[in-house]
Write an enzyme that holds these catalytic residues in place. Structure first.
Site, PDB file in Angstrom:
ATOM      1  CB  SER A 270      -0.684   0.009   1.270  1.00 28.48           C
ATOM      2  OG  SER A 270      -1.934   0.949   1.023  1.00 28.48           O
ATOM      3  CG  ASN A 271      -0.501   4.807  -1.218  1.00 23.23           C
ATOM      4  OD1 ASN A 271      -0.969   5.467  -0.666  1.00 23.23           O
ATOM      5  ND2 ASN A 271      -0.814   4.187  -2.505  1.00 23.23           N
TER       6      ASN A 271
END
Ligand code: CTP
Length: 401
Positions: free
Chosen positions: A214-215
């Site tokens: 993810s980020n």
């Protein structure tokens, strides 16, 4: 309601109740408004010029031809065009008459008459009962109502003359309430009848049943845009990756995890929307094959994961959007920011790109503030100062409307 960054003009006329004007001014400034005060010559008899300029932190205008006010050409035109709302409190019988007949022989009336038609004007008359009830004053009030001015009726009570009757300037809370209601009405008409689709937050690409890629997107910018659009009267659909931000019930929220799920949901509803804002930090890659259960580390010293490109939602919308739809993308850049953002604007066929720099303070992921540059297909590049994400959301809509 916060009046943050609202430009309000307070007009003050010659009436005994002008002693309340500094209290109103103080309240508006406390709520974050930038207030410019314009007074008539006779108001000076009832309220101190110095008090008004100190409280407003702006110079008080009284003389139409005062050289110190003549910046930007005609001061009344330039001030009129940056005003969100004007209130005249108290408004005298003389000023009611001048306004109803367009007699611009002083700074206050000239400014009021110069305001663009969409700027709300609130008038709070205050005078003795017999003056208020006189035919001339009542006719002028009716004329002003027919012009679209909002009249705050004077209250009944003991007047300065000792007489009990109608004519008192309402209390400060009541004046502030009227200002807030009118501003809310004005804001909520800007996007009324429009449908706005917004993506927000990160996407989450599964590796196995317990891990993912993810980020750091917090979703704050996208959620601020959704709330601003809703407050401006739009019907809003928010397609959001996993974040933890409360959202008003009136916003239609669709929660997703992966880039593919976001793509699917956007494509289902995009054609119904007038404004499409792709604010999400969509993963550019996803796992070619996800693993069932949990990957055991075993004796391996390294693990190779094979990734496939995800679909570029913004680019695909650029291909299919109609001429009636407005498409807005975001760009997060660390080098050659303007050039890269320009390429995204052209390649993804957007109407606007909102550029964030990943290496600047107060820009991009996390944080409550943002510093952006707006690139448009048709207008000049516009760099905005650092501001809260919620304020920026309104600025973005003001720019594109
Ligand atoms: N975007 C999208 N779908 C993707 C990737 C990005 O819709 N699969 C959108 C984002 O929501 C954003 C814009 O494209 O509005 C630009 O995203 P950004 O991450 O800055 O750029 P990328 O196009 O992914 O290119 P790069 O990472 O190489 O800069």
């Amino acid at each position: 309601m916060s009046l943050n960054s609202k430009n309000i003009v307070l007009g003050v006329c010659g009436s005994i109740s002008a002693y309340k004007s500094p209290m109103l001014l103080r309240e508006l400034v406390k709520k974050g408004a930038n207030v410019n005060v314009v007074i008539t010559e006779s108001a000076k008899e009832f309220v101190s010029h110095k008090v008004l300029s100190n409280l407003s932190r702006n110079s008080v205008i009284c003389n139409m031809f005062d050289e110190t006010n003549q910046n930007d050409g005609s001061w009344h035109i330039s001030l009129a065009h940056k005003t969100d709302l004007m209130i005249i409190a108290p408004c005298s019988a003389t000023s009611l008459g001048k306004l109803a007949n367009g007699i611009c022989d002083n700074a206050l009336i000239a400014l009021t008459i110069a305001l663009p038609h969409n700027i709300p004007i609130l008038i709070a008359p205050a005078m003795d009962t017999t003056m208020w009830e006189s035919k001339a004053v009542q006719r002028n009030v009716e004329t002003l109502i027919s012009y679209g001015y909002q009249i705050i009726q004077p209250e009944v009570g003991e007047l300065a003359s000792g007489i009990i009757g109608k004519g008192r300037l309402p209390e400060i809370e009541s004046l502030v309430f009227n200002i807030e209601e009118l501003l809310k009405k004005k804001i909520s008409s800007k996007l009324s009848g429009k449908k706005v689709l917004i993506t927000a937050g990160p996407t989450l690409e599964k590796i196995d049943d317990v891990r993912y890629i993810s980020n750091h997107s917090s979703g704050k910018m996208g959620y601020s845009l959704a709330i601003a659009a809703q407050e401006m009267g739009a019907n809003v659909t928010l397609i959001s990756g996993p974040v933890n931000i409360p959202i008003p019930d009136s916003i239609n929220i669709i929660n997703i995890n992966s880039a593919q799920e976001m793509y699917d949901e956007v494509m289902k509803v995009q054609s119904e929307n007038d404004i499409l804002i792709m604010c999400a930090a969509v993963s550019d890659f996803t796992l070619k094959d996800t693993f069932k259960g949990k990957i055991k580390k075993g004796n391996d010293e390294s693990l190779i994961l094979k990734l496939d490109r995800t679909k570029d939602i913004l680019a695909e919308l650029g291909e299919i959007k109609t001429s009636k739809q407005t498409l807005i993308g975001f760009a997060l850049e660390s080098d050659n920011e303007i050039e890269n953002a320009k390429s995204k604007l052209i390649n993804k066929k957007c109407d606007y790109i909102i550029l964030n720099s990943s290496n600047k303070e107060n820009s991009g992921f996390g944080g409550d503030k943002n510093t952006v540059t707006i690139l448009s297909k048709t207008k000049e590049i516009k760099s905005l100062p650092t501001m809260s994400k919620s304020k920026l959301a309104f600025e973005i809509f003001n720019e594109i409307i």
